[in-house]
Design a protein around this motif. Structure first.
Motif, mmCIF file in Angstrom:
data_model
loop_
_atom_site.group_PDB
_atom_site.id
_atom_site.type_symbol
_atom_site.label_atom_id
_atom_site.label_comp_id
_atom_site.label_asym_id
_atom_site.label_seq_id
_atom_site.Cartn_x
_atom_site.Cartn_y
_atom_site.Cartn_z
ATOM 1 N N CYS A 70 0.859 -1.178 0.000
ATOM 2 C CA CYS A 70 0.000 0.000 0.000
ATOM 3 C C CYS A 70 0.892 1.223 0.000
ATOM 4 C CB CYS A 70 -0.915 -0.007 1.210
ATOM 5 S SG CYS A 70 -1.919 1.484 1.389
ATOM 6 N N ALA A 71 0.851 1.962 -1.088
ATOM 7 C CA ALA A 71 1.671 3.159 -1.233
ATOM 8 C C ALA A 71 0.835 4.400 -0.966
ATOM 9 C CB ALA A 71 2.267 3.212 -2.628
ATOM 10 N N ALA A 72 1.379 5.276 -0.160
ATOM 11 C CA ALA A 72 0.694 6.532 0.152
ATOM 12 C C ALA A 72 1.267 7.653 -0.693
ATOM 13 C CB ALA A 72 0.852 6.865 1.630
ATOM 14 N N SER A 73 0.406 8.539 -1.130
ATOM 15 C CA SER A 73 0.835 9.713 -1.885
ATOM 16 C C SER A 73 0.048 10.923 -1.401
ATOM 17 C CB SER A 73 0.629 9.504 -3.379
ATOM 18 O OG SER A 73 -0.737 9.299 -3.672
ATOM 19 N N GLY A 74 0.548 12.072 -1.712
ATOM 20 C CA GLY A 74 -0.106 13.296 -1.285
ATOM 21 C C GLY A 74 0.609 13.948 -0.120
ATOM 22 N N ARG A 75 0.978 13.139 0.843
ATOM 23 C CA ARG A 75 1.822 13.602 1.931
ATOM 24 C C ARG A 75 2.401 12.373 2.624
ATOM 25 N NH1 ARG A 75 0.014 12.605 6.899
ATOM 26 N NH2 ARG A 75 -2.202 12.568 7.388
ATOM 27 N N ALA A 76 3.418 12.588 3.397
ATOM 28 C CA ALA A 76 4.051 11.481 4.114
ATOM 29 C C ALA A 76 3.136 10.969 5.218
ATOM 30 C CB ALA A 76 5.381 11.937 4.704
ATOM 31 N N VAL A 77 3.188 9.679 5.447
ATOM 32 C CA VAL A 77 2.416 9.070 6.534
ATOM 33 C C VAL A 77 3.333 8.535 7.613
ATOM 34 C CG1 VAL A 77 0.405 8.532 5.128
ATOM 35 C CG2 VAL A 77 2.303 6.884 5.259
ATOM 36 N N SER A 78 4.576 9.008 7.623
ATOM 37 C CA SER A 78 5.572 8.492 8.553
ATOM 38 C C SER A 78 5.242 8.803 10.005
ATOM 39 C CB SER A 78 6.956 9.027 8.194
ATOM 40 O OG SER A 78 6.944 10.432 8.143
ATOM 41 N N ALA A 80 10.594 5.414 4.253
ATOM 42 C CA ALA A 80 11.319 6.088 3.166
ATOM 43 C C ALA A 80 10.547 5.981 1.856
ATOM 44 C CB ALA A 80 12.707 5.494 3.017
ATOM 45 N N LYS A 81 9.794 4.888 1.707
ATOM 46 C CA LYS A 81 8.995 4.676 0.493
ATOM 47 C C LYS A 81 7.525 5.031 0.700
ATOM 48 C CE LYS A 81 11.939 0.993 -1.328
ATOM 49 N NZ LYS A 81 11.994 -0.414 -1.793
ATOM 50 N N ASN A 82 7.181 5.457 1.921
ATOM 51 C CA ASN A 82 5.783 5.805 2.214
ATOM 52 C C ASN A 82 4.853 4.630 1.907
ATOM 53 O OD1 ASN A 82 4.868 8.144 3.483
ATOM 54 N ND2 ASN A 82 3.919 8.958 1.634
ATOM 55 N N THR A 83 5.306 3.444 2.262
ATOM 56 C CA THR A 83 4.611 2.219 1.880
ATOM 57 C C THR A 83 4.515 1.253 3.058
ATOM 58 O OG1 THR A 83 5.389 2.416 -0.404
ATOM 59 C CG2 THR A 83 4.658 0.236 0.298
ATOM 60 N N ILE A 84 3.382 0.558 3.132
ATOM 61 C CA ILE A 84 3.242 -0.523 4.100
ATOM 62 C C ILE A 84 3.007 -1.826 3.356
ATOM 63 C CG2 ILE A 84 2.344 1.022 5.865
ATOM 64 C CD1 ILE A 84 -0.416 -0.412 5.452
#
Length: 123
Positions: free
Chosen positions: A21-29, A74-78
Motif C-alpha cells: 500500500c503506497a501513500a501519496s499526497g503527503r508522508a504518513v511516517s 522512506a517509500k511511504n509504503t506498508i
C-alpha cells in the motif's frame, strides 16, 4: 492522502501473498497504518496495524503467526505478508492510515482508506 493497495490475487490454500500500500499526497511516517478486510456478506474488520516507527504490531487472532505487517517510511509504503493462506482469508483487503502515531482495532481512528484489493483463496 491517497492510499493505493495492490498485490491481491487468486491463490490456493497454503500459498502466500504480499500486499503493498503506497501513500501519496503527503508522508504518513507520523501515522500508524493498518490493514482491514471485508469478506462477502460481512462487515469490514481489523487485520493488523503497526505504529509510526514500524514497531508494536498487533493482529487479529485468526491471522496471528501467519500474517506480518511492516512499513518502509522512506517509500511511504506498508506491506502485509500473508502466509499459509486459508479460504476464510478470502476478502477485499483495505489499507488505512490512522489519525495518530499509534493504531488500534477501532476503525474510528482511521483518517484515510485505500481502495481495496481482492484476495481469493481456493481450497
Amino acid at each position: 492522502v491517497q492510499l493505493q493497495a495492490c498485490g491481491g490475487g487468486l491463490v490456493q490454500a497454503g500459498d502466500s501473498l504480499k500486499l503493498s500500500c503506497a501513500a501519496s499526497g503527503r508522508a504518513v511516517s507520523n501515522n500508524a497504518m493498518g490493514w482491514f478486510r471485508q469478506a462477502p456478506g460481512k462487515v469490514r474488520g481489523f487485520v493488523a496495524q503497526i505504529n509510526w516507527k514500524g514497531a508494536s504490531p498487533t493482529y487479529e487472532d485468526s491471522v496471528t503467526g501467519r500474517f506480518t505487517i511492516s512499513r518502509d517510511n522512506a517509500k511511504n509504503t506498508i506491506y502485509l505478508q500473508m502466509n499459509s493462506l486459508k479460504p476464510e482469508d478470502t476478502a477485499v483487503y483495505y489499507c488505512a492510515s490512522y489519525r495518530r502515531p499509534w493504531g488500534s482495532r477501532d476503525q474510528s481512528g482511521i483518517s484515510f482508506w485505500g481502495q481495496g484489493t481482492q484476495v481469493t483463496v481456493s481450497s
